[in-house]
Design an enzyme around this catalytic site. Sequence first.
Site, PDB file in Angstrom:
ATOM      1  N   GLU A 135       0.794  -1.214   0.000  1.00  0.00           N
ATOM      2  CA  GLU A 135       0.000   0.000   0.000  1.00  0.00           C
ATOM      3  C   GLU A 135       0.833   1.273   0.000  1.00  0.00           C
ATOM      4  OE1 GLU A 135      -1.189  -2.152   3.125  1.00  0.00           O
ATOM      5  OE2 GLU A 135      -3.322  -1.746   2.970  1.00  0.00           O
ATOM      6  N   CYS A 171       2.911   8.256   2.139  1.00  0.00           N
ATOM      7  CA  CYS A 171       3.322   7.180   3.041  1.00  0.00           C
ATOM      8  C   CYS A 171       3.662   5.954   2.192  1.00  0.00           C
ATOM      9  CB  CYS A 171       2.186   6.857   4.018  1.00  0.00           C
ATOM     10  SG  CYS A 171       2.540   5.443   5.076  1.00  0.00           S
ATOM     11  N   CYS A 209       5.764  -7.975   6.868  1.00  0.00           N
ATOM     12  CA  CYS A 209       6.716  -7.558   7.893  1.00  0.00           C
ATOM     13  C   CYS A 209       6.942  -8.736   8.832  1.00  0.00           C
ATOM     14  CB  CYS A 209       6.146  -6.377   8.671  1.00  0.00           C
ATOM     15  SG  CYS A 209       7.286  -5.681   9.895  1.00  0.00           S
ATOM     16  N   CYS A 241       4.438  -7.184  15.566  1.00  0.00           N
ATOM     17  CA  CYS A 241       3.706  -6.349  16.534  1.00  0.00           C
ATOM     18  C   CYS A 241       2.251  -6.817  16.621  1.00  0.00           C
ATOM     19  CB  CYS A 241       3.750  -4.878  16.131  1.00  0.00           C
ATOM     20  SG  CYS A 241       5.426  -4.211  16.078  1.00  0.00           S
ATOM     21  N   CYS A 300      -0.564  -4.826  14.610  1.00  0.00           N
ATOM     22  CA  CYS A 300      -0.309  -4.358  13.244  1.00  0.00           C
ATOM     23  C   CYS A 300      -0.722  -5.388  12.199  1.00  0.00           C
ATOM     24  CB  CYS A 300       1.172  -4.027  13.086  1.00  0.00           C
ATOM     25  SG  CYS A 300       1.554  -3.331  11.475  1.00  0.00           S
ATOM     26  N   GLU A 318       9.449  -3.007   7.914  1.00  0.00           N
ATOM     27  CA  GLU A 318      10.338  -2.338   8.858  1.00  0.00           C
ATOM     28  C   GLU A 318      11.535  -1.806   8.048  1.00  0.00           C
ATOM     29  OE1 GLU A 318      10.706  -1.192  11.949  1.00  0.00           O
ATOM     30  OE2 GLU A 318      12.762  -0.731  11.356  1.00  0.00           O
ATOM     31  N   SER A 363      10.207   5.529   9.979  1.00  0.00           N
ATOM     32  CA  SER A 363       9.610   5.004  11.206  1.00  0.00           C
ATOM     33  C   SER A 363      10.116   3.594  11.469  1.00  0.00           C
ATOM     34  CB  SER A 363       8.083   4.994  11.064  1.00  0.00           C
ATOM     35  OG  SER A 363       7.475   4.562  12.258  1.00  0.00           O
ATOM     36  N   HIS A 412       5.116   2.971  21.953  1.00  0.00           N
ATOM     37  CA  HIS A 412       3.851   2.335  22.346  1.00  0.00           C
ATOM     38  C   HIS A 412       3.795   1.818  23.774  1.00  0.00           C
ATOM     39  CE1 HIS A 412       2.872   2.830  18.219  1.00  0.00           C
ATOM     40  NE2 HIS A 412       3.457   1.763  17.762  1.00  0.00           N
ATOM     41  N   ASN A 430      -6.049   1.767  15.770  1.00  0.00           N
ATOM     42  CA  ASN A 430      -7.074   1.158  14.922  1.00  0.00           C
ATOM     43  C   ASN A 430      -7.359  -0.198  15.550  1.00  0.00           C
ATOM     44  OD1 ASN A 430      -7.325   3.041  12.562  1.00  0.00           O
ATOM     45  ND2 ASN A 430      -5.120   2.699  12.559  1.00  0.00           N
ATOM     46  N   CYS A 449      -2.383   0.822   8.483  1.00  0.00           N
ATOM     47  CA  CYS A 449      -1.335  -0.083   8.011  1.00  0.00           C
ATOM     48  C   CYS A 449      -1.851  -1.462   7.641  1.00  0.00           C
ATOM     49  CB  CYS A 449      -0.291  -0.299   9.095  1.00  0.00           C
ATOM     50  SG  CYS A 449      -0.062   1.109  10.116  1.00  0.00           S
TER      51      CYS A 449
END
Length: 352
Positions: free
Chosen positions: A89, A102, A109, A113, A116, A158, A189, A214, A288, A331
């Site tokens: 995306e 973005c 990934c 997490c 995510c 990442e 990030s 976080h 989210n 994400c």
Amino acid sequence: MTLLTDLTPEELAAFVRALGWPDFRARQINGWLVKGCDFDGMANLPRELIARLEEVAVAQPARVLEHHVSSDDGTEKMLFGFSDGHCVEGVLMRYRHGITLCLSTQVGCRMGCAFCASTLNGRQRNLSAGEMLGMAYTANRLAMPEKVSNIVLMGSGEPLDNYDQVIRFLRLVSSPDSLNIGLRHISLSTCGLSDGIRKLAGEGLPVTLSVSLHAPNDLIRKQLMPVASAFPMEGLLLSCKDYLKKTGRRIVFEYALIRGVNDGPEHARELAGRLRGMQCHVNLIPLNDVPERGLRASGKAEMQRFLGELKDMDVSVTVRRQLGDDIAGACGQLRAQRLKTPLLPDGDGGKA
Ligand code: SAH
């Protein structure tokens, strides 16, 4: 097949020379690539050259498979497809100060997490610098007549787990031969790979470093982010201070507020204590929801209280505006929909 957007201008010139054509043709080709054109749009090139290039090279790697525009705020979400069938995306966000793109750095990934969606199915593969650049060119074309002015590497993947290609991308996209986007207008990030942060600090690339924190301590962080076991917070914060010292860029800490997990006033105070004396900014993000993991966004009152506690302790902090809610803006959501798989497959309790 050589992906032309993977090449520096010098490498492109050498490539074109090897096919028997003069250097100025390479400059023309590069001009078209930056505009997001494929071979069929390269109007001022000889037909024989185009035919030869089509045999040995690819111009634009990323096809737009889906394009959604939010009717709420004009945010645009794209699903880019590559020739091997993988897709990632990208999001265009319109702010008063310009257009932010973005971008993803990996297909999937492997950081795992709990909250995510990108981590679904793990990491499929890295994206090359030219694939990232190709997405930027295509998105910039979609943004016309405006121009992408900022880039955030906050899509799937990442960035520091695809270090060499991401560094190459940063050097290419910021050059005057490309989109000429200033490094200070680019954010990278990371989930907190301390060794990668230290390496990045030595590259002489003054990008803004965003660190997905976080949590105020390792206990909570480990429950949300497996990476916290390999890179505990103390070392992570030291690597951030090193980055700050070497680049002069303040660190941005991302903090998604998760109901009953990390959103109490005691967590805010602990966080403020750990960041004391550090030149940084905290970005509070409404989570989210991830119902499969029992993770929900904090309420408005909790968020305001958390914000207030940080402000009281002199932490620079803002709440991130949520854009593109109506078009699966978060994400990995769009890709997850496309893959027609549940957001997270196992539903085991990632909740603290
Ligand atoms: N791997 C990098 C960049 C990709 S994620 C990183 O971890 O920073 C971009 C940001 O979105 C990160 O801060 C990530 O933690 C956050 N994010 C992921 N899932 C989210 C969710 N469900 N709600 C809110 N933020 C989320």
